[in-house]
Design a protein around this motif. Structure first.
Motif, PDB file in Angstrom:
ATOM      1  N   VAL A  96       0.839  -1.201   0.000  1.00 41.03           N
ATOM      2  CA  VAL A  96       0.000   0.000   0.000  1.00 41.03           C
ATOM      3  C   VAL A  96       0.872   1.249   0.000  1.00 41.03           C
ATOM      4  O   VAL A  96       0.572   2.243  -0.673  1.00 41.03           O
ATOM      5  CB  VAL A  96      -0.950   0.000   1.218  1.00 41.03           C
ATOM      6  CG1 VAL A  96      -1.751   1.293   1.263  1.00 41.03           C
ATOM      7  CG2 VAL A  96      -1.889  -1.197   1.157  1.00 41.03           C
ATOM      8  N   GLY A  97       1.975   1.199   0.757  1.00 40.65           N
ATOM      9  CA  GLY A  97       2.868   2.346   0.823  1.00 40.65           C
ATOM     10  C   GLY A  97       3.480   2.712  -0.510  1.00 40.65           C
ATOM     11  O   GLY A  97       3.828   3.874  -0.754  1.00 40.65           O
ATOM     12  N   LEU A  98       3.615   1.720  -1.381  1.00 40.24           N
ATOM     13  CA  LEU A  98       4.171   1.993  -2.703  1.00 40.24           C
ATOM     14  C   LEU A  98       3.244   2.876  -3.535  1.00 40.24           C
ATOM     15  O   LEU A  98       3.697   3.617  -4.405  1.00 40.24           O
ATOM     16  CB  LEU A  98       4.417   0.682  -3.453  1.00 40.24           C
ATOM     17  CG  LEU A  98       5.487  -0.259  -2.900  1.00 40.24           C
ATOM     18  CD1 LEU A  98       5.422  -1.596  -3.618  1.00 40.24           C
ATOM     19  CD2 LEU A  98       6.869   0.368  -3.048  1.00 40.24           C
ATOM     20  N   LEU A  99       1.932   2.764  -3.273  1.00 42.59           N
ATOM     21  CA  LEU A  99       0.959   3.461  -4.113  1.00 42.59           C
ATOM     22  C   LEU A  99       0.427   4.744  -3.493  1.00 42.59           C
ATOM     23  O   LEU A  99      -0.249   5.524  -4.176  1.00 42.59           O
ATOM     24  CB  LEU A  99      -0.220   2.526  -4.415  1.00 42.59           C
ATOM     25  CG  LEU A  99       0.134   1.265  -5.206  1.00 42.59           C
ATOM     26  CD1 LEU A  99      -1.066   0.341  -5.320  1.00 42.59           C
ATOM     27  CD2 LEU A  99       0.643   1.636  -6.588  1.00 42.59           C
ATOM     28  N   MET A 100       0.712   4.977  -2.214  1.00 43.61           N
ATOM     29  CA  MET A 100       0.174   6.161  -1.558  1.00 43.61           C
ATOM     30  C   MET A 100       0.708   7.447  -2.181  1.00 43.61           C
ATOM     31  O   MET A 100      -0.005   8.456  -2.259  1.00 43.61           O
ATOM     32  CB  MET A 100       0.507   6.133  -0.062  1.00 43.61           C
ATOM     33  CG  MET A 100      -0.266   5.090   0.723  1.00 43.61           C
ATOM     34  SD  MET A 100      -2.062   5.293   0.566  1.00 43.61           S
ATOM     35  CE  MET A 100      -2.274   6.872   1.400  1.00 43.61           C
ATOM     36  N   ALA A 101       1.975   7.430  -2.612  1.00 41.39           N
ATOM     37  CA  ALA A 101       2.573   8.655  -3.142  1.00 41.39           C
ATOM     38  C   ALA A 101       1.858   9.137  -4.397  1.00 41.39           C
ATOM     39  O   ALA A 101       1.714  10.336  -4.622  1.00 41.39           O
ATOM     40  CB  ALA A 101       4.053   8.422  -3.442  1.00 41.39           C
TER      41      ALA A 101
END
Length: 449
Positions: free
Chosen positions: A381-386
């Protein structure tokens, strides 16, 4: 004795001068262009004060939208359920609406999966599992099922748990139907409160061009083209997938199932689609979606049920295309092989769990629900938050288009669609709300001697 009277002459007033009024859609487009320019200037020349200003403008606009979400959803669902008593075959309409929500979601998730399998969005990005991090809040089926029922009546409103608010509103609406005439004072009050909230939200919606400048400008300034470049394939996949649904599947359904002109649908629904793109909120766009759906000839009583219901559960962009592509993207980053069964699970989650998105900006809950079901690392999920805000614009536009489309399709099949209204629908309800109709304001200049 002669009386002489001097004839008084009046100078005629000057011809009426017409001052062109700027239509709402043009204001939004201007906001988009200005936002891109200011964002580029901010990032290129490191203008810190402009960066902060754009951030604040966009943040305040979104906060104003969210401010009305909780009470708006509650009273909209309550009133819409009770309005069904005025519609013939209400149960049939409700079931057909839900059925078409599911059908279009399945089509959307299938398109997302096919695009993901063809393009391999996680390949060649340069990203590794170390770039990801777990979200603070993750969704699971247990949380989803048990989280529907609130522990008290206050917390869902303070924590903005839209799913629980929908549950309470549905219970209240059904109870009001059972009470009959005894509940009429409550229903009258609810309808008045709903109109009050919608009027206040119209004021916020009117600020959308300014909010667009902040949201788009901040996105460009903060993320920049370099970051977007790392996610180029994934970003293109999301936009292409949503565009295929929006401009391919929906027109096909209108032409073959509803047997109406698809171009006319977009002429009528475009103000809502456009606002959804910049606001990134299905619920915030709901008053405009209701208006455009009514303009497209769908009966008001049915619209008042179908659109609020769709604004909290009908998410072809956020809950179908996006999680399908995201699951493939994250699986490739973490080197996890997905099976046919996994793809079927993605489709199942998209259809059943779409209410988890709750019509708010972002789709993190839906994404974590999908990943946890598949057993994929939540660090993905952290990969796509940006990159999420850039993706969310197109996702939400697709959501709202579907929320207007399904009532039109159902109404057409049930032969309750006003075809004359449908074929003449155009313009923006935002312009009409403020007396501007792609038009001109007349100003009569005072007479001069």
């Amino acid at each position: 004795m002669s009386v002489s009277a001097s004839a008084s002459t009046e100078t005629p007033a000057k011809p009426v001068r017409r001052i062109p009024a700027v239509p709402f859609w043009a204001q939004i487009v201007a906001g988009l262009v200005l936002g891109v320019v200011l964002g580029w200037v901010t990032r290129s020349y490191d203008v810190q004060w402009l960066y902060t200003t754009l951030d604040k403008i966009g943040h305040i606009f979104v906060q104003l939208l969210k401010l009305a979400v909780a009470p708006l959803v509650f009273f909209a669902i309550l009133v819409s359920i009770t309005n069904l008593r005025k519609v013939n075959n209400a149960a049939r309409l409700a079931s057909r609406t839900l059925l078409w929500f599911m059908i279009t979601s399945l089509i959307a998730v299938a398109i997302g999966l096919v695009i993901g399998l063809i393009t391999n969005p996680g390949a060649g990005t340069g990203l590794t599992p170390k770039d990801g991090q777990k979200p603070q809040h993750a969704g699971s089926w247990l949380d989803f099922l048990t989280g529907i029922i609130p522990t008290d009546v206050i917390t869902p409103f303070t924590q903005l748990n839209v799913l629980q608010i929908v549950f309470m509103a549905a219970v209240a609406g059904i109870a009001a139907l059972k009470l009959g005439d005894k509940a009429q004072p409550i229903l009258t009050l609810s309808e008045s409160v709903l109109e009050l909230l919608q009027k206040a939200l119209w004021w916020v919606i009117r600020l959308a061009p300014l909010g667009t400048v902040g949201l788009i400008g901040y996105a460009i300034a903060d993320y920049g083209w370099d970051l977007i470049g790392k996610y180029a394939t994934f970003t293109a996949d999301v936009y292409i997938g949503c565009a295929l649904v929006l401009f391919g599947v929906y027109p096909l359904l209108l032409a073959t199932v509803a047997k109406v002109n698809p171009v006319q649908f977009f002429k009528g629904a475009w103000p809502a689609i456009q606002l959804a793109f910049v606001s990134r909120s299905s619920v915030g766009t709901m008053p405009v979606t209701v208006k455009v759906t009514e303009r497209l000839g769908v009966p008001k009583e049915y619209t008042s049920f179908a659109v609020p219901f769709g604004a909290t559960t009908k998410m072809d962009g956020c809950a179908a295309i996006y999680p399908a592509l995201a699951a493939i993207f994250i699986a490739q980053i973490f080197d996890v092989q997905l099976s046919v069964g996994d793809y079927l699970l993605i489709a199942f989650v998209s259809v059943i769990g779409s209410a988890a998105t709750a019509g708010l900006t972002g789709a993190t809950v839906m994404l974590t629900l999908t990943l946890s079901t598949l057993g994929l690392p939540l660090e993905g999920v952290g990969l796509l938050m940006a990159i999420d805000p850039v993706l969310d614009m197109m996702r939400t536009a697709t959501n709202v288009a579907g929320q207007a489309l399904v009532p039109v399709v159902v109404a057409a099949r049930e032969k309750i669609l006003d075809l004359d209204a449908y074929n003449s629908a155009s313009g923006s309800p935002v312009d009409d709300e403020y007396g501007v109709r792609d038009a001109e304001q007349k100003v009569t200049l005072p007479a001069t001697a």
